[in-house]
Design a protein around this motif. Structure first.
Motif, PDB file in Angstrom:
ATOM      1  N   LEU A  51      37.680  37.159  42.354  1.00 27.22           N
ATOM      2  CA  LEU A  51      36.792  37.069  41.192  1.00 27.22           C
ATOM      3  C   LEU A  51      37.423  36.331  40.014  1.00 27.22           C
ATOM      4  O   LEU A  51      36.747  36.099  39.008  1.00 27.22           O
ATOM      5  CB  LEU A  51      36.339  38.469  40.762  1.00 27.22           C
ATOM      6  CG  LEU A  51      35.378  39.175  41.725  1.00 27.22           C
ATOM      7  CD1 LEU A  51      35.021  40.572  41.207  1.00 27.22           C
ATOM      8  CD2 LEU A  51      34.100  38.365  41.953  1.00 27.22           C
TER       9      LEU A  51
ATOM     10  N   LEU B 231      36.496  42.892  34.618  1.00 28.25           N
ATOM     11  CA  LEU B 231      36.857  42.826  36.042  1.00 28.25           C
ATOM     12  C   LEU B 231      37.958  43.852  36.254  1.00 28.25           C
ATOM     13  O   LEU B 231      39.053  43.711  35.681  1.00 28.25           O
ATOM     14  CB  LEU B 231      37.393  41.440  36.403  1.00 28.25           C
ATOM     15  CG  LEU B 231      36.505  40.233  36.084  1.00 28.25           C
ATOM     16  CD1 LEU B 231      37.291  38.927  36.296  1.00 28.25           C
ATOM     17  CD2 LEU B 231      35.255  40.248  36.961  1.00 28.25           C
TER      18      LEU B 231
ATOM     19  N   SER C  10      39.764  44.196  41.033  1.00 29.59           N
ATOM     20  CA  SER C  10      38.961  43.365  41.937  1.00 29.59           C
ATOM     21  C   SER C  10      39.662  43.245  43.293  1.00 29.59           C
ATOM     22  O   SER C  10      40.904  43.243  43.369  1.00 29.59           O
ATOM     23  CB  SER C  10      38.796  41.966  41.334  1.00 29.59           C
ATOM     24  OG  SER C  10      38.301  42.062  40.015  1.00 29.59           O
TER      25      SER C  10
ATOM     26  N   PHE D 106      40.599  41.825  32.288  1.00 28.03           N
ATOM     27  CA  PHE D 106      40.934  41.916  33.711  1.00 28.03           C
ATOM     28  C   PHE D 106      42.100  42.894  33.904  1.00 28.03           C
ATOM     29  O   PHE D 106      43.166  42.715  33.301  1.00 28.03           O
ATOM     30  CB  PHE D 106      41.313  40.516  34.207  1.00 28.03           C
ATOM     31  CG  PHE D 106      41.801  40.452  35.629  1.00 28.03           C
ATOM     32  CD1 PHE D 106      41.007  40.886  36.677  1.00 28.03           C
ATOM     33  CD2 PHE D 106      43.056  39.931  35.916  1.00 28.03           C
ATOM     34  CE1 PHE D 106      41.457  40.823  37.988  1.00 28.03           C
ATOM     35  CE2 PHE D 106      43.520  39.853  37.225  1.00 28.03           C
ATOM     36  CZ  PHE D 106      42.711  40.302  38.262  1.00 28.03           C
TER      37      PHE D 106
END
Ligand SMILES: C[S@@+](CC[C@H](N)C(=O)[O-])C[C@H]1O[C@@H](n2cnc3c(N)ncnc32)[C@H](O)[C@@H]1O
Length: 214
Positions: A131, A115, A118, A152
């Motif tokens: 997300l 991710l 995001s 992330f």
């Protein structure tokens, strides 16, 4: 990301139906490997943007397959052009909103999930669209191999704080994290478009790797 109106792209994308999976995604559940020339670990990026990350990763790791999900067709078309120019065999793309992941992917079908930057959805009433909201985390938990990681990265400090809270509240495990990736000992993978922009502005980049198996 600003939307450009390019109605011809709807038509142009049809010429790339081997790369952009346009049929009913649920029919590929458990069988995504069959869409690639070689069966190898399957990585997923949600929100590819214009594709610098997924293309860079696919070049760096030819021994892995990559699926990118991007809701914005104009943006996705830029990824298509990059993949075509480099003739990368290990990327497939989905043009959709990633809200039905467990209908598209079988349990443990994904090896690693990414991710990157995001959308932050800063208003509380939109929190469920983030997300890293628990509703998404629960879906990731199902489609990821047990014990494997979500990576992330974000420039957005509020979204990062929200994410750490979600992970703590729901007892997920953080393997490593930093609020300043570029001044940490954590190795970075491939920079995304947003990342390059924010790093050039001197913005700190938040990063965490977490596992969803409890
Ligand atoms: C802020 S941009 C970041 C793009 C890229 N990851 C980067 O770092 O440069 C977020 C992207 O994610 C896409 N996106 C946001 N939510 C999504 C969702 N639920 N499903 C699919 N794509 C999504 C947006 O269309 C946008 O292109």
């Amino acid at each position: 990301m600003r939307l450009r109106k390019k109605p011809w792209i709807e038509q142009a994308i049809l010429e790339h139906s081997d790369l952009v999976i346009l049929d009913d995604l649920t029919t590929h559940k458990g069988n995504w490997q069959k869409l690639f020339p070689t069966s190898q670990p399957l990585c997923l990026e949600i929100g590819t943007g214009r594709g610098s990350f997924i293309v860079g990763m696919a070049q760096k790791y030819p021994e892995r397959n990559f699926i990118g999900i991007e809701a914005n067709l104009d943006v996705l078309y830029d990824v298509v052009k990059k993949v075509r120019a480099l003739q990368l065999p290990n990327i497939r793309l989905i043009r959709d909103n990633a809200i039905s992941l467990t209908e598209w992917f079988a349990p443990a079908e994904i090896e690693t999930l990414y991710l990157n930057f995001s959308d932050p959805w800063p208003k509380n009433r939109h929190a469920k669209r983030r997300l890293t909201h628990n509703n998404f985390l629960k879906m990731y938990q199902q489609i990821l191999k047990s014990g494997n990681s979500v990576h992330f990265k974000t420039d957005n400090d509020q979204l990062f704080a929200f994410t750490l809270e979600e992970l703590a509240t729901h007892n997920y495990q953080i393997k490593q994290y930093t609020t300043d990736l570029y001044n940490s000992s954590i190795p970075n993978s491939v920079a995304t478009e947003y990342e390059q922009k924010f790093v050039a502005l001197g913005k700190n980049i938040n990063y965490c790797e977490f596992t969803l198996s409890i």
